[in-house]
Design an enzyme around this catalytic site. Structure first.
Site, mmCIF file in Angstrom:
data_model
loop_
_atom_site.group_PDB
_atom_site.id
_atom_site.type_symbol
_atom_site.label_atom_id
_atom_site.label_comp_id
_atom_site.label_asym_id
_atom_site.label_seq_id
_atom_site.Cartn_x
_atom_site.Cartn_y
_atom_site.Cartn_z
ATOM 1 N N HIS A 195 -26.211 4.174 2.041
ATOM 2 C CA HIS A 195 -26.390 4.554 3.365
ATOM 3 C C HIS A 195 -25.867 5.774 3.782
ATOM 4 O O HIS A 195 -25.745 6.757 3.017
ATOM 5 C CB HIS A 195 -25.678 3.236 4.305
ATOM 6 C CG HIS A 195 -26.047 1.943 3.721
ATOM 7 N ND1 HIS A 195 -27.252 1.325 3.954
ATOM 8 C CD2 HIS A 195 -25.323 1.214 2.601
ATOM 9 C CE1 HIS A 195 -27.218 0.130 3.399
ATOM 10 N NE2 HIS A 195 -26.001 0.084 2.368
ATOM 11 N N HIS A 272 -21.969 0.565 -3.159
ATOM 12 C CA HIS A 272 -22.212 -0.186 -1.930
ATOM 13 C C HIS A 272 -20.994 -1.273 -1.788
ATOM 14 O O HIS A 272 -20.400 -1.402 -2.504
ATOM 15 C CB HIS A 272 -23.513 -0.701 -2.048
ATOM 16 C CG HIS A 272 -24.733 -0.249 -1.886
ATOM 17 N ND1 HIS A 272 -25.446 0.008 -0.675
ATOM 18 C CD2 HIS A 272 -25.439 0.650 -2.746
ATOM 19 C CE1 HIS A 272 -26.622 0.699 -0.705
ATOM 20 N NE2 HIS A 272 -26.427 1.261 -2.108
ATOM 21 N N GLU A 336 -21.512 -3.623 -5.754
ATOM 22 C CA GLU A 336 -20.956 -3.939 -4.479
ATOM 23 C C GLU A 336 -19.267 -4.206 -4.847
ATOM 24 O O GLU A 336 -19.092 -4.998 -5.367
ATOM 25 C CB GLU A 336 -21.653 -5.446 -4.167
ATOM 26 C CG GLU A 336 -23.036 -5.211 -3.904
ATOM 27 C CD GLU A 336 -23.587 -4.690 -2.650
ATOM 28 O OE1 GLU A 336 -22.974 -4.144 -1.810
ATOM 29 O OE2 GLU A 336 -24.947 -4.730 -2.386
HETATM 30 ZN ZN LIG Z 1 -25.433 -1.448 1.036
#
Ligand SMILES: [Zn+2]
Length: 377
Positions: A195, A272, A336
């Site tokens: 992002h 992420h 993640e």
């Molecule tokens: Zn993400």
């Protein structure tokens, strides 16, 4: 901004276009080059309210190699006797196909199906479908929306060119044979902080943003890797979009994988933070797309080291179809680190200590991967 960039790319692309050849069933090689179009990419023209349907009268094709990237593509040029609309969609199925609908057009009886060598496309067939013409392009492998382009060019009476429907299809590029040496020294690692800019990613209960956490960790990883003698490619180094604000998801993700592909990274790692509606859910997970023999190995090495480092719940290495791990050409993983939706983990993610711990986990995981991969040689 985006429109200008696209137009610029399109003009660049058209300028680098070299030649066009007649289809095998018409005159050989002596067709003139396609003229530079004076319209922007993707422009469609409304069909006129005429009683006689425009006719698809001729099909030509050309091979093109882009000077900059060396990537090859194939262009189909279809002459139509009047302005029409055309659009394409990729269909998976047993044979991957690109289906192009040319609205309100009849194929002339002289239009024959074309067979190709399968490098870029296998076959093109033409059929009337109600009021429309359906052009089916059989592909050697599954494509996505960045692998093809369908657009129209207006007629040019001065140059004696009719209205044209153009289909460009990129050639699938085979992956290189990777082999690795142990250790981090001189390795090229692409780090992709998830992002950024206009896209905050997930946002925690106390408003910590995924884009902030991923960048903080990526920068720590970068410093650690560089200290270990590796070369690091960052897809972004600040709070920004990689392609540009308001880009489509595909454009943004393509910009990230292209950064790694064009600079020939050994490994691509996208960072992420997870999120879920149930705030009690937490843990660390890693995703891979097994396109080389190393992707799973990389994901497992990272997952093991991250769980050792962060001591969060082990949600394992899982296969996934995510764009950046699929479209990068080198072994890749998407991690993640934790769940930002979990208040405890959100708190941890803000802490420099925890960020450093997870960064060390990533570096240790990469080291582990290269050591294991070297044994496969
Ligand atoms: Zn993400």
């Amino acid at each position: 901004m985006r429109k200008i960039a696209l137009l610029f790319l399109f003009v660049l692309f058209m300028v680098s276009w070299t030649g066009v050849y007649a289809a095998p069933d018409t005159a050989p090689a002596a067709k003139p080059a396609i003229s530079l179009p004076k319209v922007s990419a993707g422009k469609t023209v409304e069909a006129r309210g005429s009683s006689r349907q425009p006719v698809l009268s001729q099909v030509r094709w050309a091979n093109h190699t882009e000077a900059l990237t060396g990537s090859a593509m194939l262009r189909l040029v279809m002459d139509v006797s009047g302005p029409v609309e055309a659009s394409g969609v990729v269909i998976a199925g047993p044979t991957p196909q690109l289906s192009v609908i040319i609205k309100g057009t009849t194929p002339a009886k002289t239009i024959k199906n074309l067979t190709f060598d399968g490098k870029v496309i296998e076959k093109v067939s033409f059929a009337a479908s109600g009021q429309d013409t359906k052009v089916i392009v059989d592909l050697p492998s599954m494509a996505d929306d960045l692998d093809y382009r369908v657009f129209t060019l207006p007629s040019d009476p001065q140059a004696k060119r009719p209205f044209r429907v153009i289909v460009d299809i990129n050639e699938p590029v085979p992956l290189p044979d990777y082999s690795f040496t142990p250790g981090l020294k001189n390795k090229v690692i692409a780090l992709d902080p998830g992002h950024g800019g206009s896209d905050p990613g997930a946002i925690g209960p106390s408003n910590y943003m995924e884009k902030t956490a991923t960048l903080a960790v990526a920068k720590r990883v970068q410093a650690l890797l560089e200290k270990a003698g590796a070369k690091v490619i960052m897809t972004r180094e600040e709070d920004c979009d990689v392609f540009g604000p308001k880009a489509t998801a595909a454009e943004e993700l393509n910009a990230r994988s292209t950064a790694a592909n064009s600079r020939k990274a050994d490994v691509f790692l996208s960072i992420h933070i997870n999120a879920f509606t149930d705030r009690s859910v937490g843990g660390t997970s890693t995703y891979y797309y097994q396109k080389t023999k190393y992707d799973l190995m990389l994901a497992q090495a990272l997952q093991t080291s991250l769980v050792e480092a962060g001591k969060l719940q082990d949600r394992r290495a899982n296969p996934a179809n995510f764009y950046v791990i699929k479209r990068t050409r080198m072994p890749a993983a998407l991690i993640e680190l934790a769940f930002i939706s979990n208040p405890d983990e959100e708190k941890l993610l803000r802490l420099p200590d925890f960020q450093q711990k997870m960064s060390l986990g990533i570096v240790r995981g990469l080291e582990r991967f290269f050591d294991q991969a070297a044994k496969l040689n």
